[in-house]
Design a protein around this motif. Structure first.
Motif, mmCIF file in Angstrom:
data_model
loop_
_atom_site.group_PDB
_atom_site.id
_atom_site.type_symbol
_atom_site.label_atom_id
_atom_site.label_comp_id
_atom_site.label_asym_id
_atom_site.label_seq_id
_atom_site.Cartn_x
_atom_site.Cartn_y
_atom_site.Cartn_z
ATOM 1 N N CYS A 145 0.758 -1.320 0.084
ATOM 2 C CA CYS A 145 -0.122 0.014 0.005
ATOM 3 C C CYS A 145 0.750 1.311 -0.104
ATOM 4 O O CYS A 145 1.495 1.627 0.840
ATOM 5 N N GLY A 146 0.605 2.031 -1.218
ATOM 6 C CA GLY A 146 1.471 3.328 -1.308
ATOM 7 C C GLY A 146 1.126 4.310 -0.042
ATOM 8 O O GLY A 146 2.195 5.016 0.614
ATOM 9 N N TYR A 147 -0.228 4.270 0.365
ATOM 10 C CA TYR A 147 -0.526 5.321 1.301
ATOM 11 C C TYR A 147 0.201 5.057 2.557
ATOM 12 O O TYR A 147 0.495 5.728 3.785
ATOM 13 N N CYS A 148 0.101 3.541 2.933
ATOM 14 C CA CYS A 148 0.955 2.926 4.070
ATOM 15 C C CYS A 148 2.237 3.506 4.296
ATOM 16 O O CYS A 148 2.806 3.837 5.254
ATOM 17 N N LYS A 149 3.061 3.273 3.113
ATOM 18 C CA LYS A 149 4.547 3.761 3.206
ATOM 19 C C LYS A 149 4.538 5.200 3.367
ATOM 20 O O LYS A 149 5.332 5.551 4.167
ATOM 21 N N ASP A 154 5.476 9.436 7.861
ATOM 22 C CA ASP A 154 5.177 10.347 8.862
ATOM 23 C C ASP A 154 5.199 9.887 10.101
ATOM 24 O O ASP A 154 5.548 10.620 11.195
ATOM 25 N N LEU A 155 5.032 8.727 10.375
ATOM 26 C CA LEU A 155 4.963 7.955 11.910
ATOM 27 C C LEU A 155 6.461 8.210 12.503
ATOM 28 O O LEU A 155 6.530 8.378 13.529
ATOM 29 N N GLN A 156 7.447 7.923 11.672
ATOM 30 C CA GLN A 156 8.898 8.124 12.032
ATOM 31 C C GLN A 156 8.995 9.759 12.625
ATOM 32 O O GLN A 156 10.194 9.516 13.567
ATOM 33 N N LYS A 157 8.246 10.574 12.179
ATOM 34 C CA LYS A 157 8.370 11.937 12.766
ATOM 35 C C LYS A 157 7.876 12.056 14.418
ATOM 36 O O LYS A 157 8.131 13.138 14.748
ATOM 37 N N VAL A 158 7.135 11.222 14.689
ATOM 38 C CA VAL A 158 6.428 11.419 16.139
ATOM 39 C C VAL A 158 7.250 10.748 16.998
ATOM 40 O O VAL A 158 7.713 9.692 17.001
ATOM 41 N N ASP A 159 7.470 11.506 18.055
ATOM 42 C CA ASP A 159 8.214 11.133 19.127
ATOM 43 C C ASP A 159 7.462 10.210 20.185
ATOM 44 O O ASP A 159 6.275 10.659 20.486
ATOM 45 N N ASN A 160 8.181 9.671 21.076
ATOM 46 C CA ASN A 160 7.539 8.747 22.240
ATOM 47 C C ASN A 160 6.366 8.179 21.755
ATOM 48 O O ASN A 160 5.154 8.182 22.548
ATOM 49 N N ILE A 161 6.484 7.258 20.912
ATOM 50 C CA ILE A 161 5.380 6.419 20.192
ATOM 51 C C ILE A 161 5.499 5.096 20.250
ATOM 52 O O ILE A 161 6.683 4.526 20.072
ATOM 53 N N THR A 162 4.536 4.279 20.534
ATOM 54 C CA THR A 162 4.454 2.617 20.397
ATOM 55 C C THR A 162 3.660 2.565 19.267
ATOM 56 O O THR A 162 2.196 2.751 19.307
ATOM 57 N N VAL A 163 4.227 1.712 18.067
ATOM 58 C CA VAL A 163 3.174 1.509 17.065
ATOM 59 C C VAL A 163 3.182 0.016 16.984
ATOM 60 O O VAL A 163 3.874 -0.842 17.104
ATOM 61 N N TYR A 164 1.777 -0.411 16.960
ATOM 62 C CA TYR A 164 1.638 -1.815 16.885
ATOM 63 C C TYR A 164 1.034 -1.927 15.548
ATOM 64 O O TYR A 164 -0.133 -1.646 15.105
ATOM 65 N N MET A 165 1.943 -2.479 14.483
ATOM 66 C CA MET A 165 1.697 -2.602 13.163
ATOM 67 C C MET A 165 0.877 -4.141 12.788
ATOM 68 O O MET A 165 1.692 -5.065 12.968
ATOM 69 N N ALA A 242 -3.873 8.548 5.196
ATOM 70 C CA ALA A 242 -2.756 8.884 5.667
ATOM 71 C C ALA A 242 -2.240 10.186 5.373
ATOM 72 O O ALA A 242 -1.144 10.421 4.944
ATOM 73 N N ARG A 243 -3.461 11.078 5.711
ATOM 74 C CA ARG A 243 -3.046 12.485 5.388
ATOM 75 C C ARG A 243 -2.252 12.860 6.549
ATOM 76 O O ARG A 243 -2.342 12.719 7.861
ATOM 77 N N SER A 244 -1.700 14.258 6.174
ATOM 78 C CA SER A 244 -0.774 14.902 7.347
ATOM 79 C C SER A 244 -1.834 15.145 8.589
ATOM 80 O O SER A 244 -1.369 15.317 9.559
ATOM 81 N N SER A 245 -2.915 15.768 8.155
ATOM 82 C CA SER A 245 -4.055 16.009 9.177
ATOM 83 C C SER A 245 -4.138 14.736 10.202
ATOM 84 O O SER A 245 -4.382 14.948 11.385
ATOM 85 N N ASP A 246 -4.432 13.608 9.481
ATOM 86 C CA ASP A 246 -4.578 12.378 10.312
ATOM 87 C C ASP A 246 -3.350 12.263 11.281
ATOM 88 O O ASP A 246 -3.396 11.845 12.433
ATOM 89 N N ILE A 247 -1.994 12.593 10.850
ATOM 90 C CA ILE A 247 -0.893 12.395 11.798
ATOM 91 C C ILE A 247 -0.966 13.560 12.793
ATOM 92 O O ILE A 247 -0.645 13.196 14.124
ATOM 93 N N ARG A 248 -1.487 14.664 12.726
ATOM 94 C CA ARG A 248 -1.307 15.799 13.543
ATOM 95 C C ARG A 248 -2.349 15.318 14.726
ATOM 96 O O ARG A 248 -2.500 15.519 15.534
ATOM 97 N N LYS A 249 -3.912 14.553 14.052
ATOM 98 C CA LYS A 249 -4.721 14.362 15.022
ATOM 99 C C LYS A 249 -4.269 13.292 15.889
ATOM 100 O O LYS A 249 -4.704 13.304 17.051
ATOM 101 N N LEU A 250 -3.443 12.327 15.364
ATOM 102 C CA LEU A 250 -2.857 11.307 16.119
ATOM 103 C C LEU A 250 -2.172 11.741 17.218
ATOM 104 O O LEU A 250 -2.259 11.298 18.430
#
Length: 256
Positions: A145-149, A154-165, A242-250
């Motif tokens: 999935c291109g959007y997943c990439k 973008d997730l790599q730019k978020v600090d102090n995060i645990t991601v369950y993929m 996978a929009r930037s706004s989604d990351i900000r909301k996250l």
């Protein structure tokens, strides 16, 4: 026998006292029943009208009064429609409260899409974190999935995060093959990063139990996930896309 008459009067007073206490409860019950009858009648009328006028309509899961007086809400899965009490006029769109400046439809759909984060089988996910990892998010993603990439970058730019993929191969057989190779890799998160961030395909290294992929597919179907990436905050809130706004909301949600 005076004591017999005295007992009769005492019992009579007790019965009157009990009745006096019960009257408000009975009146409340009668009011609730009276209020429920029109609602039930309207729901029945609406279902009957839809069945007659839209015989091929999908199954309606719920009909209830909408926040706007005189309007009714129809729920089909996690989708919302509105209809008048006679089942004549169907409205597809969003209900906005201009006074409160709220999108009532969006709030309702968000509520319907919410899950219990604690119920997710996190052992079936590829896990990585940055810093303290106090912000937690679960992501369902297809390796092709291109959007997943883009979302991963973008997730790599978020600090102090645990991601369950959760590997969710729904696009092709190749997606399933890559998911198997990632799950069987010695370092799963590295294999995932190499593919999503560097476009380096994983190599299948021996055999391992890949039944997890089928469990993920079944879980995703149960949660109504039809596209990737789909993410869930620890609050249970769902974010699709996978929009930037989604990351900000996250980030904002995860701070709480």
């Amino acid at each position: 026998m005076p004591w017999v008459f005295d007992d009769f009067l005492l019992n009579l007073r007790l019965d009157a006292s009990v009745l006096h206490r019960l009257l408000p409860t009975a009146a409340l019950f009668a009011t609730l029943v009276a209020a429920a009858l029109p609602a039930q009648a309207n729901e029945t009328a609406i279902r009957k009208a839809i069945a007659e006028r839209m015989p091929n309509a999908p199954k309606i899961d719920e009909i209830r009064p909408a926040p706007m007086p005189g309007l009714w809400e129809i729920r089909i899965g996690n989708e919302i429609r509105y209809i008048d009490p006679t089942g004549t006029f169907l409205i597809e769109g969003e209900l906005i409260d201009l006074k409160a400046k709220k999108n009532l439809t969006e709030e309702r759909v968000t509520q319907l899409n919410r899950i219990d984060f604690a119920s997710l089988p996190l052992k079936d996910a590829v896990v990585w974190k940055t810093g303290t990892g106090k912000r937690r998010i679960a992501v369902f993603a297809d390796p092709n999935c291109g959007y997943c990439k883009r979302f991963e970058a973008d997730l790599q730019k978020v600090d102090n995060i645990t991601v369950y993929m959760f590997l969710y191969p729904i696009l092709s057989k190749d997606s399933a093959d890559k998911s198997k190779a990632i799950w069987c890799a010695k370092d799963r998160s590295k294999a995932w990063f190499d593919l999503m961030l560097k476009n380096v395909s994983p190599i299948m290294m021996g055999n391992c139990d890949t039944a997890v992929l089928q469990r993920n597919l079944e879980l995703g179907q149960k949660l109504g996930i039809s596209g990737t990436p789909t993410s869930f905050m620890r609050t249970g809130q769902r974010i699709v896309g996978a929009r930037s706004s989604d990351i900000r909301k996250l980030v904002e949600v995860a701070k709480n």
